[in-house]
Design a protein around this motif. Structure first.
Motif, PDB file in Angstrom:
ATOM      1  N   ILE A  34      -2.918   8.955  -5.259  1.00 10.56           N
ATOM      2  CA  ILE A  34      -3.349   9.534  -3.991  1.00 10.56           C
ATOM      3  C   ILE A  34      -3.751  10.994  -4.195  1.00 10.56           C
ATOM      4  O   ILE A  34      -4.785  11.450  -3.695  1.00 10.56           O
ATOM      5  CB  ILE A  34      -2.241   9.396  -2.932  1.00 10.56           C
ATOM      6  CG1 ILE A  34      -2.028   7.912  -2.615  1.00 10.56           C
ATOM      7  CG2 ILE A  34      -2.591  10.170  -1.662  1.00 10.56           C
ATOM      8  CD1 ILE A  34      -0.834   7.618  -1.767  1.00 10.56           C
ATOM      9  N   GLY A  35      -2.957  11.730  -4.962  1.00 14.73           N
ATOM     10  CA  GLY A  35      -3.282  13.125  -5.250  1.00 14.73           C
ATOM     11  C   GLY A  35      -4.589  13.268  -6.005  1.00 14.73           C
ATOM     12  O   GLY A  35      -5.394  14.163  -5.716  1.00 14.73           O
ATOM     13  N   SER A  36      -4.847  12.384  -6.957  1.00 17.95           N
ATOM     14  CA  SER A  36      -6.104  12.420  -7.708  1.00 17.95           C
ATOM     15  C   SER A  36      -7.294  12.169  -6.791  1.00 17.95           C
ATOM     16  O   SER A  36      -8.342  12.813  -6.920  1.00 17.95           O
ATOM     17  CB  SER A  36      -6.095  11.378  -8.823  1.00 17.95           C
ATOM     18  OG  SER A  36      -5.056  11.641  -9.721  1.00 17.95           O
ATOM     19  N   LEU A  57       0.820  -1.211   0.000  1.00 19.35           N
ATOM     20  CA  LEU A  57       0.000   0.000   0.000  1.00 19.35           C
ATOM     21  C   LEU A  57       0.856   1.265   0.000  1.00 19.35           C
ATOM     22  O   LEU A  57       0.458   2.286  -0.541  1.00 19.35           O
ATOM     23  CB  LEU A  57      -0.953   0.010   1.199  1.00 19.35           C
ATOM     24  CG  LEU A  57      -2.048  -1.057   1.198  1.00 19.35           C
ATOM     25  CD1 LEU A  57      -2.830  -1.027   2.506  1.00 19.35           C
ATOM     26  CD2 LEU A  57      -2.971  -0.868   0.012  1.00 19.35           C
ATOM     27  N   GLY A  58       2.029   1.168   0.599  1.00 17.65           N
ATOM     28  CA  GLY A  58       2.947   2.300   0.599  1.00 17.65           C
ATOM     29  C   GLY A  58       3.519   2.605  -0.768  1.00 17.65           C
ATOM     30  O   GLY A  58       4.068   3.688  -0.986  1.00 17.65           O
ATOM     31  N   ASN A  59       3.396   1.667  -1.688  1.00 16.67           N
ATOM     32  CA  ASN A  59       3.906   1.865  -3.044  1.00 16.67           C
ATOM     33  C   ASN A  59       2.864   2.424  -4.006  1.00 16.67           C
ATOM     34  O   ASN A  59       3.112   2.487  -5.208  1.00 16.67           O
ATOM     35  CB  ASN A  59       4.460   0.546  -3.603  1.00 16.67           C
ATOM     36  CG  ASN A  59       5.755   0.157  -2.918  1.00 16.67           C
ATOM     37  OD1 ASN A  59       6.535   1.015  -2.530  1.00 16.67           O
ATOM     38  ND2 ASN A  59       5.957  -1.138  -2.751  1.00 16.67           N
ATOM     39  N   ILE A  60       1.703   2.809  -3.504  1.00 17.58           N
ATOM     40  CA  ILE A  60       0.699   3.432  -4.363  1.00 17.58           C
ATOM     41  C   ILE A  60       1.285   4.747  -4.867  1.00 17.58           C
ATOM     42  O   ILE A  60       1.778   5.563  -4.077  1.00 17.58           O
ATOM     43  CB  ILE A  60      -0.613   3.672  -3.600  1.00 17.58           C
ATOM     44  CG1 ILE A  60      -1.238   2.338  -3.193  1.00 17.58           C
ATOM     45  CG2 ILE A  60      -1.593   4.484  -4.437  1.00 17.58           C
ATOM     46  CD1 ILE A  60      -2.454   2.466  -2.310  1.00 17.58           C
ATOM     47  N   PRO A  61       1.251   4.980  -6.171  1.00 15.04           N
ATOM     48  CA  PRO A  61       1.852   6.211  -6.709  1.00 15.04           C
ATOM     49  C   PRO A  61       1.192   7.465  -6.125  1.00 15.04           C
ATOM     50  O   PRO A  61      -0.015   7.502  -5.883  1.00 15.04           O
ATOM     51  CB  PRO A  61       1.578   6.113  -8.213  1.00 15.04           C
ATOM     52  CG  PRO A  61       1.316   4.675  -8.479  1.00 15.04           C
ATOM     53  CD  PRO A  61       0.716   4.117  -7.234  1.00 15.04           C
TER      54      PRO A  61
END
Length: 131
Positions: free
Chosen positions: A102-104, A94-98
């Protein structure tokens, strides 16, 4: 103490924003309970040396975006997060989600928040004559 006062103002604003959206009954008692529970949880968090709970003004945006205002929907999510806390490899994935993803998601929530604010503002009758 200064941080707690700032969080109390944030808490009150969040509760009142949801009040404008949902119009629940007995709002003064809800505000008192909300601020008291947040304060007690933050005191307990301070004793445990962890970050306390903070209400976000995102709540009306999330309610508008999802169409769900029930707090009971948080129970399965909290149990899921509790289960994830025992799975460090899953947390690493989950920490590797771009950051773009997350910004979107955050932009979507902010747009929903702005729409909620406009919806609340337009639903009330304001006298805009200043002269």
């Amino acid at each position: 103490m200064i941080c707690f006062l700032a969080l109390s103002v944030n808490n009150l604003g969040s509760i009142q924003a949801v009040d404008e959206l949902l119009k629940p009954d007995n709002m003064p008692n809800r505000i008192t309970r909300g601020v008291a529970v947040t304060g007690l949880v933050n005191v307990l968090s301070g004793f445990l040396g962890v970050i306390g709970a903070v209400n976000f003004f995102f709540s009306p945006g999330v309610i508008i975006a999802s169409g769900v205002a029930s707090r009971f929907t948080l129970i399965p999510i909290s149990l899921g997060f509790l289960a994830l806390s025992f799975l460090p490899k899953t947390i690493a994935v989950l920490g590797n989600i771009p950051s773009v993803v997350i910004g979107s998601s955050m932009i979507y929530l902010m747009c929903s928040q702005i729409a909620g604010g406009l919806q609340i503002a337009m639903s009330q009758k304001y006298n805009l004559n200043t002269g």
